[in-house]
Design a protein around this motif. Structure first.
Motif, PDB file in Angstrom:
ATOM      1  N   MET A   1       0.845  -1.199   0.000  1.00  0.00           N
ATOM      2  CA  MET A   1       0.000   0.000   0.000  1.00  0.00           C
ATOM      3  C   MET A   1       0.877   1.244   0.000  1.00  0.00           C
ATOM      4  O   MET A   1       1.923   1.265   0.647  1.00  0.00           O
ATOM      5  CB  MET A   1      -0.877   0.035   1.259  1.00  0.00           C
ATOM      6  N   ASP A   2       0.451   2.263  -0.724  1.00  0.00           N
ATOM      7  CA  ASP A   2       1.168   3.542  -0.701  1.00  0.00           C
ATOM      8  C   ASP A   2       0.261   4.580  -0.061  1.00  0.00           C
ATOM      9  O   ASP A   2      -0.764   4.959  -0.633  1.00  0.00           O
ATOM     10  CB  ASP A   2       1.569   3.967  -2.111  1.00  0.00           C
ATOM     11  N   LEU A   3       0.647   5.022   1.134  1.00  0.00           N
ATOM     12  CA  LEU A   3      -0.133   6.012   1.866  1.00  0.00           C
ATOM     13  C   LEU A   3       0.482   7.402   1.766  1.00  0.00           C
ATOM     14  O   LEU A   3       0.061   8.316   2.467  1.00  0.00           O
ATOM     15  CB  LEU A   3      -0.238   5.597   3.342  1.00  0.00           C
ATOM     16  N   THR A   4       1.471   7.551   0.870  1.00  0.00           N
ATOM     17  CA  THR A   4       2.179   8.832   0.789  1.00  0.00           C
ATOM     18  C   THR A   4       1.626   9.744  -0.304  1.00  0.00           C
ATOM     19  O   THR A   4       2.287  10.690  -0.699  1.00  0.00           O
ATOM     20  CB  THR A   4       3.691   8.611   0.563  1.00  0.00           C
ATOM     21  N   GLY A   5       0.426   9.463  -0.769  1.00  0.00           N
ATOM     22  CA  GLY A   5      -0.219  10.401  -1.686  1.00  0.00           C
ATOM     23  C   GLY A   5      -0.787  11.571  -0.896  1.00  0.00           C
ATOM     24  O   GLY A   5      -0.883  11.539   0.328  1.00  0.00           O
ATOM     25  N   GLY A   6      -1.184  12.615  -1.569  1.00  0.00           N
ATOM     26  CA  GLY A   6      -1.768  13.767  -0.888  1.00  0.00           C
ATOM     27  C   GLY A   6      -0.770  14.441   0.035  1.00  0.00           C
ATOM     28  O   GLY A   6       0.436  14.412  -0.192  1.00  0.00           O
ATOM     29  N   ASP A   7      -1.270  15.013   1.110  1.00  0.00           N
ATOM     30  CA  ASP A   7      -0.413  15.732   2.057  1.00  0.00           C
ATOM     31  C   ASP A   7       0.097  14.754   3.110  1.00  0.00           C
ATOM     32  O   ASP A   7      -0.324  14.771   4.273  1.00  0.00           O
ATOM     33  CB  ASP A   7      -1.188  16.887   2.691  1.00  0.00           C
ATOM     34  N   TRP A   8       1.018  13.892   2.711  1.00  0.00           N
ATOM     35  CA  TRP A   8       1.507  12.840   3.606  1.00  0.00           C
ATOM     36  C   TRP A   8       2.168  13.427   4.857  1.00  0.00           C
ATOM     37  O   TRP A   8       2.075  12.857   5.939  1.00  0.00           O
ATOM     38  CB  TRP A   8       2.483  11.910   2.891  1.00  0.00           C
TER      39      TRP A   8
END
Length: 196
Positions: A73-80
């Motif tokens: 999973m990549d949770l570093t999209g948006g304003d990480w």
């Protein structure tokens, strides 16, 4: 070592970590880190992925990890950066309650573990991964001496178990005259002299 109340530990570990997060530049996300299996983006993702579970453990509330792993999973999209700053703050707040350190708790799964052991792990993770990110991005973080004494004591006690679980690498020899942080890093399998 000075005897810090358990309830202060996570907040004192978190404050420098938050500053490190705030100062990571977008063009540094693919940089390698001393945590060999992660680059900067992947390490930030790891912190975002496990943060809710570690927060939940402090509240004695089990937060199931997502079905996928932190490498899927990549949770570093948006304003990480804002997301991670909030999560680190929530985790530190959960572990600032004296009751968080009492009895047992769970991170994932049904296994109850001593709450002080999990709290110690949370504090060590904040310092260690903060150091990883700082080294990778050219920053000079500073944790207070009493907190680092706690981290060193905690790692000394749990290093062999950590290696058996795959959380720590082989010990890196560090001079007895080295700083408390460097000696803790060596026990965890980090090279204190690592440079990007």
């Amino acid at each position: 070592m000075a005897d810090l109340p358990d309830s202060q530990l996570a907040a004192r570990a978190a404050a420098p970590l938050v500053e490190i997060i705030r100062n990571i530049k977008p063009d540094q996300l693919d940089a390698p880190t001393p945590c060999a299996e992660y680059n900067v983006r992947e390490l930030l993702n790891h912190l975002l992925f496990w943060g809710p579970s570690l927060e939940g453990a402090g509240r004695k509330e089990v937060v199931p990890a997502p079905a996928a792993s932190d490498t899927e999973m990549d949770l570093t999209g948006g304003d990480w950066a804002a997301d991670l700053e909030v999560q680190v703050g929530r985790t530190a707040e959960a572990w600032s309650r004296p009751t968080a350190w009492q009895g047992t708790t769970r991170v994932v799964g049904p296994t109850e573990l001593p709450a002080p052991m999990i709290g110690g792990m949370v504090v060590c993770e904040m310092v260690t991964h903060g150091w990883d990110l700082a080294q990778a991005t050219g920053q000079q973080p500073s944790w207070d001496d009493d907190l680092l004494a706690f981290v060193h004591e905690e790692v000394t006690r749990t290093a062999e178990q950590g290696r058996q679980m795959g959380a720590y690498g082989p010990e890196v020899p560090v001079s007895a005259s080295s700083s408390t942080l460097d000696r803790a890093l060596g026990l965890m399998g980090r090279d204190p002299d690592w440079r990007r």
